[in-house]
Design a protein around this motif. Structure first.
Motif, short mmCIF file in Angstrom:
data_model
loop_
_atom_site.label_atom_id
_atom_site.label_comp_id
_atom_site.label_asym_id
_atom_site.label_seq_id
_atom_site.Cartn_x
_atom_site.Cartn_y
_atom_site.Cartn_z
N LYS A 185 -20.84 7.61 21.78
CA LYS A 185 -19.65 6.77 21.74
C LYS A 185 -18.48 7.43 22.47
O LYS A 185 -17.64 6.75 23.04
N THR A 186 -18.44 8.76 22.45
CA THR A 186 -17.34 9.47 23.11
C THR A 186 -17.42 9.35 24.62
O THR A 186 -16.46 9.69 25.32
N ARG A 187 -18.55 8.90 25.14
CA ARG A 187 -18.69 8.70 26.58
C ARG A 187 -18.50 7.25 26.99
O ARG A 187 -18.55 6.92 28.16
N SER A 188 -18.29 6.36 26.00
CA SER A 188 -18.33 4.93 26.27
C SER A 188 -17.06 4.41 26.94
O SER A 188 -17.11 3.41 27.67
N GLY A 189 -15.92 5.01 26.66
CA GLY A 189 -14.66 4.53 27.20
C GLY A 189 -14.10 3.31 26.48
O GLY A 189 -13.06 2.77 26.88
N ARG A 190 -14.75 2.86 25.41
CA ARG A 190 -14.27 1.68 24.69
C ARG A 190 -13.09 2.05 23.79
O ARG A 190 -12.99 3.18 23.33
N PRO A 191 -12.21 1.08 23.51
CA PRO A 191 -11.10 1.36 22.60
C PRO A 191 -11.61 1.85 21.24
O PRO A 191 -12.62 1.36 20.72
N GLY A 192 -10.91 2.80 20.68
CA GLY A 192 -11.26 3.32 19.37
C GLY A 192 -12.32 4.40 19.37
O GLY A 192 -12.76 4.83 18.31
N THR A 193 -12.73 4.87 20.55
CA THR A 193 -13.79 5.88 20.60
C THR A 193 -13.26 7.26 20.99
O THR A 193 -14.06 8.18 21.19
N VAL A 194 -11.96 7.42 21.09
CA VAL A 194 -11.37 8.72 21.41
C VAL A 194 -10.78 9.31 20.13
O VAL A 194 -9.93 8.69 19.49
N HIS A 195 -11.24 10.51 19.77
CA HIS A 195 -10.77 11.15 18.55
C HIS A 195 -10.41 12.61 18.85
O HIS A 195 -10.77 13.17 19.89
N GLY A 196 -9.71 13.21 17.90
CA GLY A 196 -9.17 14.54 18.12
C GLY A 196 -10.19 15.62 18.33
O GLY A 196 -9.91 16.62 18.99
N ASP A 197 -11.40 15.46 17.76
CA ASP A 197 -12.40 16.51 17.94
C ASP A 197 -12.97 16.53 19.35
O ASP A 197 -13.75 17.43 19.69
N GLN A 198 -12.57 15.58 20.20
CA GLN A 198 -13.01 15.58 21.60
C GLN A 198 -12.09 16.42 22.49
O GLN A 198 -12.35 16.54 23.68
#
Length: 346
Positions: free
Chosen positions: A143-156
């Motif tokens: 999901k962190t590679r998807s680029g969709r809204p809501g998939t970016v989080h602090g552990d990235q």
């Protein structure tokens, strides 16, 4: 070479790490920063501590990091670390992050400098992998590679220039969590975009392992839904939603669902109906996660299930007027069924 009396050049990049009792995890990250990942950069490492009772602060100082201390809460700690940093570029990392071989922070910084030339509002993040095998973790990592809204989080890992962070109002500190989700929303709302940086970060699965992976994932979905619906009383008032790592324990989902249901029931019927009507489109747009999870069972997504969904189903699903009400009704039914689970007896 500096001339006598001149001021030293500011560091190229400040790495800011919020901590609370992270003596076991932090040294690994600090060692990585001093290794090949940090080559070619003048790094400034700032550990923003929230009142650790172990030797987190001592270990950070022994590794050459500067420590700033104050009120706990990840958003507040990250803002404090940013305010104390000298560099213009800020990279926020979690204490249990590791920087695998081949990752070079200078590459990501160079990419961001090009992307923001001319004043464009851009923030960067890395793809993620978990130090744990399994379909669930493949799903979350992909999901962190998807680029969709809501998939970016602090552990990235969040890389942003100080000017951009200030333009967005900094990190929201009203909750001990969701500072990343709210920054994502602020960035997109201001017309900005996320840029995926070269390389992959590694993170532990310790919260999932302690609390139960399926329950934690379901509870996070419940929390994000409450955030989307504006149910601040649930996020602020439900006990144990996101315990400090050192106090995390095995969770059960049903008590949280019952808490949410009770808070919803306290609202007037018309307000409840309006809430679900507003939440429906967001719930409709989350359906892609089901084929994505199916692909994770077979390998590393995205795979055939998601590709078929994106090509054949998603355009029709989003265009159908009944999709949002159906999604909302399905979630309401699921919550009622989950709330019926009986408490476990000793």
């Amino acid at each position: 070479m500096r001339t006598p009396g001149s001021k030293p050049s500011p560091p190229a990049l400040a790495v800011i790490v919020p901590t609370l009792d992270e003596a076991g995890s932090l040294p690994g990250l600090l060692a990585d920063l001093q290794g090949p990942a940090g080559h070619g950069l003048a790094l400034e490492i700032v550990v923003s501590d929230g009142g650790s009772t172990d030797d987190t602060v001592q270990r950070a100082q022994a590794a050459g990091a500067r420590v700033v201390s104050g009120v706990r809460g990840r958003g507040a700690q990250m803002n404090r670390g940013a305010a104390s940093a000298r560099a213009g570029w800020l990279l926020f990392l979690h204490a249990d992050t590791r920087l695998p071989a081949g990752l070079c922070l200078a590459d990501g910084l160079a990419l961001m400098r090009r992307a923001t030339a001319g004043g464009a509002l851009v923030a960067g993040h890395y793809a993620l992998r978990f130090a744990r095998e399994g379909a669930l973790f493949r799903h979350l990592a992909a999901k962190t590679r998807s680029g969709r809204p809501g998939t970016v989080h602090g552990d990235q890992g969040l890389l942003i220039h100080r000017r951009s962070l200030e333009r967005l109002g900094g990190f929201d500190a009203t909750l001990p969590f969701f500072e990343d989700l709210r920054l994502d929303r602020a960035l997109r709302g201001a017309g900005g975009r996320w840029l995926r940086l070269p390389g992959v970060l590694e993170t532990s699965a310790r919260r999932f392992e302690t609390e139960g992976a399926a329950v934690r994932l379901a509870l996070m979905a419940l929390m994000v839904g409450a955030e989307q619906a504006g149910l601040s009383e649930f996020l602020h008032g439900a006990p144990g939603l996101y315990a400090e790592q050192g106090r995390a324990q095995r969770l059960r989902l049903a008590p949280f669902v019952r808490d949410l249901q009770q808070r919803l029931a306290a609202r007037p019927a018309a307000e409840q109906a309006a809430l679900w009507a507003a939440l429906g489109p967001w719930l409709r747009d989350q359906l892609w996660q089901l084929p994505h999870a199916l692909d994770a069972l077979a390998g590393d997504p995205p795979g055939p299930a998601l590709r078929a969904y994106e090509r054949w189903i998603e355009p029709r699903w989003r265009a159908w007027p009944g999709a949002a009400p159906l999604a909302a009704a399905s979630v309401r039914l699921a919550l009622r069924l989950l709330a019926l689970q009986r408490p476990q007896t000793a």
